[in-house]
Scaffold this active site. Structure first.
Site, PDB file in Angstrom:
ATOM      1  N   LYS A 185      42.280   1.195  21.664  1.00 33.25           N
ATOM      2  CA  LYS A 185      40.891   1.586  21.863  1.00 33.25           C
ATOM      3  C   LYS A 185      40.175   1.909  20.558  1.00 33.25           C
ATOM      4  O   LYS A 185      39.044   1.485  20.339  1.00 33.25           O
ATOM      5  CB  LYS A 185      40.837   2.795  22.805  1.00 33.25           C
ATOM      6  N   HIS A 200      45.392   7.097  35.332  1.00 36.92           N
ATOM      7  CA  HIS A 200      44.961   7.697  34.068  1.00 36.92           C
ATOM      8  C   HIS A 200      45.215   9.204  34.051  1.00 36.92           C
ATOM      9  O   HIS A 200      45.293   9.810  32.980  1.00 36.92           O
ATOM     10  CB  HIS A 200      43.471   7.424  33.825  1.00 36.92           C
ATOM     11  N   ARG A 208      47.976  10.729  31.953  1.00 33.34           N
ATOM     12  CA  ARG A 208      47.630  11.102  30.571  1.00 33.34           C
ATOM     13  C   ARG A 208      47.160  12.557  30.546  1.00 33.34           C
ATOM     14  O   ARG A 208      47.554  13.334  29.678  1.00 33.34           O
ATOM     15  CB  ARG A 208      46.554  10.155  30.060  1.00 33.34           C
ATOM     16  N   TYR A 219      39.772  18.343  26.763  1.00 32.36           N
ATOM     17  CA  TYR A 219      40.836  19.152  27.355  1.00 32.36           C
ATOM     18  C   TYR A 219      40.741  20.654  27.054  1.00 32.36           C
ATOM     19  O   TYR A 219      41.621  21.412  27.446  1.00 32.36           O
ATOM     20  CB  TYR A 219      42.200  18.649  26.869  1.00 32.36           C
TER      21      TYR A 219
END
Length: 369
Positions: free
Chosen positions: A239, A314, A317, A350
């Site tokens: 990415k 996802h 992750r 996060y």
């Protein structure tokens, strides 16, 4: 340049604006006015627009031609998967509506109606916003080609997205999930364990070959990503630049990979397929599997016990990050494992999972009383 009075008293203005580079013919603008002053002002403004390169040419390019210009530029300046996604989205969602449009006459109202049509078609707001971004870029290309002067998409706002609450599994929930996997689904057990304990993106995992595992250093070399577009495998760089990284893995995960490699070799032998270290780690047929296979399997496994709620692929992750935070790892370590460009990105995504530092700070103020 000339202004000529007509028999009815009006004034005919005629101005040359240079040579068309595509046809080699002289380009002219002509217009009729009620009085001479208006004609003179029009000529003056037209010349200024032309000199400032804001002039719109007489070339009547259709939407498909401008679209082709845009795709050619995308192919030249971007990664293959970016171009493929642009081409697929345009052909599937944009061309059916705009292929016969007169690009100079498309208005913001037309764009809003198109946006509403996509909503009625049942597409997610996120998908619609992505389609609208591409459409805006095509009209930007029309501006570059001097077909139009303003972009009709510019005043059409993106749809508001509901921020979905981030889901993740605790170690206990993950263990319950793994226990629900049958013995004949061993490859899935290894895949989900790998995803949970590395935090890698799905495309990065699917792109891995056995050559990318450094058993001596117990590291994974992450430098590519795999995706499918129109059933064709596309391998690209990850990415971002920072996504190229090495991830340390634990000994038990190495052992799990060893067991799966042996099973994979037996599987390939059964189908009389050649096995080598160039094979994708989670390949079990003649080519690498798709992301959808692993996404659907999560729901299938979770349906075997109502104590565990399914999460997205996802979210593995996210679960890895929650695991690291639970083990009191710092932002820098998490940033490096995830391949984020900066700690700010890690905190923005996060930060809410970390313990409340303000509570600790406030508690320490009690010592001053």
């Amino acid at each position: 340049m000339s202004i000529r009075k007509l028999n009815d008293g009006r004034f005919f203005a005629d101005i040359s604006i240079g040579i068309d580079p595509l046809t080699s013919k002289r380009r002219r603008k002509r217009k009729i006015f009620k009085n001479k002053k208006d004609a003179e002002e029009w000529i003056s403004k037209t010349k200024q627009l032309y000199k400032s390169q804001q002039f719109i040419s007489d070339r009547h390019l259709d939407f498909s031609t401008v679209k082709d210009f845009y795709l050619e530029e995308s192919k030249l300046h971007h990664k293959p998967n970016y171009y493929k996604i642009q081409e697929y989205t345009i052909n599937k969602h944009i061309i059916p509506t705009f292929k016969n449009s007169i690009i100079k006459k498309v208005t913001p109202t037309d764009i809003r109606q198109y946006q509403s049509k996509l909503i009625d078609d049942g597409l997610s707001y996120k998908s619609i916003n992505n389609i609208m971004i591409i459409l805006k870029k095509i009209f930007d290309k029309a501006i570059d080609e001097q077909v139009i002067s303003t972009n009709p998409c510019k005043s059409v706002k993106n749809l508001s997205l509901d921020n979905k609450q981030m889901k993740f599994w605790t170690p206990e929930q993950f263990k319950l999930f793994i226990q629900l996997i049958n013995k004949d689904e061993y490859m899935f057990k290894v895949f989900y364990t790998f995803a949970y304990f590395t935090g890698m993106r799905c495309g990065e995992i699917l792109a891995l070959t056995w050559n990318d595992i450094d058993e001596f250093r117990k590291e994974i070399n992450v430098y590519k990503s795999l995706t499918y577009i129109n059933r064709e495998i596309i391998i690209t760089k990850p990415k971002t630049k920072n996504s190229i990284r090495r991830i340390s893995i634990n000994s038990k995960l190495i052992e799990l990979l060893h067991d799966w490699k042996q099973e994979q070799q037996d599987l390939f032998s059964k189908y009389r397929m050649k096995h080598s270290n160039d094979i994708h780690i989670f390949q079990y047929k003649d080519q690498a599997p798709t992301k959808d296979i692993f996404s659907r399997k999560i729901r299938t496994i979770c349906e075997r016990d109502d104590k565990i709620e399914a999460i997205r692929l996802h979210d593995f992750r996210h679960s890895h990050v929650a695991l690291l935070i639970h083990q009191r790892e710092d932002y820098t370590t998490i940033k490096e494992r995830l391949g984020h460009a900066s700690i700010k990105t890690t905190i923005d995504v996060y930060g809410h999972l970390f313990p409340n530092k303000q509570r600790e700070t406030a508690d320490r103020l009690d010592d001053l009383f």
